[in-house]
Design a protein around this motif. Structure first.
Motif, PDB file in Angstrom:
ATOM      1  N   THR A  91       0.815  -1.216   0.000  1.00 49.72           N
ATOM      2  CA  THR A  91       0.000   0.000   0.000  1.00 49.72           C
ATOM      3  C   THR A  91       0.848   1.265   0.000  1.00 49.72           C
ATOM      4  O   THR A  91       0.314   2.373   0.091  1.00 49.72           O
ATOM      5  CB  THR A  91      -0.924   0.013   1.232  1.00 49.72           C
ATOM      6  OG1 THR A  91      -0.117  -0.046   2.417  1.00 49.72           O
ATOM      7  CG2 THR A  91      -1.883  -1.168   1.201  1.00 49.72           C
ATOM      8  N   GLU A  92       2.173   1.126  -0.117  1.00 46.94           N
ATOM      9  CA  GLU A  92       3.055   2.291  -0.104  1.00 46.94           C
ATOM     10  C   GLU A  92       2.915   3.075  -1.410  1.00 46.94           C
ATOM     11  O   GLU A  92       2.832   2.490  -2.492  1.00 46.94           O
ATOM     12  CB  GLU A  92       4.508   1.857   0.078  1.00 46.94           C
ATOM     13  CG  GLU A  92       4.808   1.274   1.449  1.00 46.94           C
ATOM     14  CD  GLU A  92       4.631   2.316   2.545  1.00 46.94           C
ATOM     15  OE1 GLU A  92       5.023   3.480   2.330  1.00 46.94           O
ATOM     16  OE2 GLU A  92       4.092   1.963   3.606  1.00 46.94           O
ATOM     17  N   PRO A  93       2.901   4.404  -1.351  1.00 46.15           N
ATOM     18  CA  PRO A  93       2.713   5.195  -2.572  1.00 46.15           C
ATOM     19  C   PRO A  93       4.005   5.456  -3.352  1.00 46.15           C
ATOM     20  O   PRO A  93       3.942   5.801  -4.534  1.00 46.15           O
ATOM     21  CB  PRO A  93       2.153   6.509  -2.030  1.00 46.15           C
ATOM     22  CG  PRO A  93       2.744   6.629  -0.653  1.00 46.15           C
ATOM     23  CD  PRO A  93       2.854   5.221  -0.125  1.00 46.15           C
ATOM     24  N   SER A  94       5.168   5.330  -2.724  1.00 43.69           N
ATOM     25  CA  SER A  94       6.418   5.679  -3.405  1.00 43.69           C
ATOM     26  C   SER A  94       6.786   4.616  -4.430  1.00 43.69           C
ATOM     27  O   SER A  94       6.577   3.420  -4.218  1.00 43.69           O
ATOM     28  CB  SER A  94       7.544   5.852  -2.392  1.00 43.69           C
ATOM     29  OG  SER A  94       7.745   4.664  -1.664  1.00 43.69           O
ATOM     30  N   TYR A  95       7.358   5.062  -5.547  1.00 44.09           N
ATOM     31  CA  TYR A  95       7.712   4.159  -6.631  1.00 44.09           C
ATOM     32  C   TYR A  95       9.030   3.446  -6.334  1.00 44.09           C
ATOM     33  O   TYR A  95      10.027   4.077  -5.981  1.00 44.09           O
ATOM     34  CB  TYR A  95       7.858   4.913  -7.950  1.00 44.09           C
ATOM     35  CG  TYR A  95       6.579   5.517  -8.474  1.00 44.09           C
ATOM     36  CD1 TYR A  95       5.330   4.999  -8.116  1.00 44.09           C
ATOM     37  CD2 TYR A  95       6.602   6.607  -9.338  1.00 44.09           C
ATOM     38  CE1 TYR A  95       4.160   5.545  -8.602  1.00 44.09           C
ATOM     39  CE2 TYR A  95       5.430   7.161  -9.838  1.00 44.09           C
ATOM     40  CZ  TYR A  95       4.223   6.628  -9.461  1.00 44.09           C
ATOM     41  OH  TYR A  95       3.063   7.179  -9.947  1.00 44.09           O
ATOM     42  N   LYS A  96       9.030   2.137  -6.499  1.00 44.09           N
ATOM     43  CA  LYS A  96      10.257   1.353  -6.435  1.00 44.09           C
ATOM     44  C   LYS A  96      10.914   1.250  -7.799  1.00 44.09           C
ATOM     45  O   LYS A  96      12.103   0.937  -7.914  1.00 44.09           O
ATOM     46  CB  LYS A  96       9.962  -0.042  -5.883  1.00 44.09           C
ATOM     47  CG  LYS A  96       9.482  -0.038  -4.438  1.00 44.09           C
ATOM     48  CD  LYS A  96      10.514   0.577  -3.516  1.00 44.09           C
ATOM     49  CE  LYS A  96      10.042   0.574  -2.079  1.00 44.09           C
ATOM     50  NZ  LYS A  96      11.023   1.228  -1.180  1.00 44.09           N
TER      51      LYS A  96
END
Length: 287
Positions: A91-96
């Protein structure tokens, strides 16, 4: 079209709108009555981390639920043309990972005097696979961007009677060049380096430019399939290309595997030899 060690970018494909109608037929239909066009993309989580991921085209999440490691979606409808694909964890919004694929609707070879900002993107009504894999080197500009996205085009034409089609990729960052062989010793793919597919056409770049002519380059040569005899109890091995020593896997996917006649598969390895997660093989079915 660019194929680097990492990030690896693939592009390809001549346009065809629908198998059942001519291109001009589509344009002759009133815009409001035309069926929506989309690219068909199979998303494959081949990264190192065990955290499940979501794929996005631009800001639209295309995976209904987070995709577990070493699993794949079916072919999903996505944006076509010039597309930014993104990867997030849970659910994390930052792009990997985040890469733009696009620049042309057709297969166009770059020349020694011109290059695109990115490779050709997914093509309407064609099949593609988008893999997320671990980068071999960390990003200097964005240290949090630890994964790469690899886009290839899937040739889903059926094999000959009694045959299956497979392709092979090496996503194990500490593995040398490897071979995929039958247990009896016959090679299927040889000398596959990290981040590459067996028998692919690699595009060399000098000072950021590609040669004017690259022999054998087409959309089918970027993530190519090979026909093999269909069968059950087919045992395959991964070997070091130089020493021919068997690289031990910690799962049994390649032991007594089944490759059905008329089916199309991707086989890949990921994980690492010298630590965790350990090296394993995965078989993905395309049809």
């Amino acid at each position: 079209m660019r194929i680097y060690k990492f990030p690896i970018l693939f592009f390809a494909l001549a346009v065809s709108l629908f198998a059942s109608c001519k291109k001009t037929d589509y344009l002759d239909i009133n815009a409001g009555d035309r069926p929506p066009l989309s690219a068909k993309v199979k998303f494959i989580n081949a990264r190192q981390s065990v955290t499940a991921v979501n794929f996005w085209d631009f800001t639209r999440k295309v995976t209904a639920t987070a995709l577990q490691r070493n699993t794949a979606t079916g072919y999903l409808d996505t944006q076509y043309g010039k597309v930014q694909f993104n990867l997030t964890e849970g659910t994390e919004p930052s792009y990997k990972a985040s890469y733009v694929f696009g620049g042309s609707a057709n297969f166009i070879q770059e020349t020694n005097s011109a290059s695109f900002a990115g490779p050709n993107g997914p093509i309407a009504d064609f099949a593609h696979s988008l893999f997320t894999v671990k980068k071999k080197l960390s990003s200097t500009l964005n240290p949090g961007n630890i994964d790469s996205l690899i886009l290839v085009y899937d040739d889903l034409t059926l094999p000959a009677a009694g045959r299956a089609k497979i392709r092979f990729a090496n996503f194990s960052p500490d593995a040398s060049k490897v071979d995929l062989t039958y247990a009896a010793g016959t090679e299927i793919f040889a000398g596959v380096a990290y981040g590459n597919f067996g028998n692919q056409t690699i595009i060399p770049y000098t000072s950021g430019k590609a040669p004017a002519v690259i022999e054998g380059l087409s959309w089918r040569t970027l993530g190519p399939f090979k026909e093999i005899d269909a069968g059950t109890n087919v045992s395959l091995l991964i070997k070091d290309n130089t020493t021919k020593a068997v690289i031990p896997l910690t799962n049994t996917a390649l032991n007594a595997a089944t490759f059905e006649a008329g089916k199309i598969y991707t086989v890949y390895i990921n994980g690492i030899i010298t630590g965790t997660p350990s090296i394993t093989a995965t078989i993905i079915t395309h049809n």
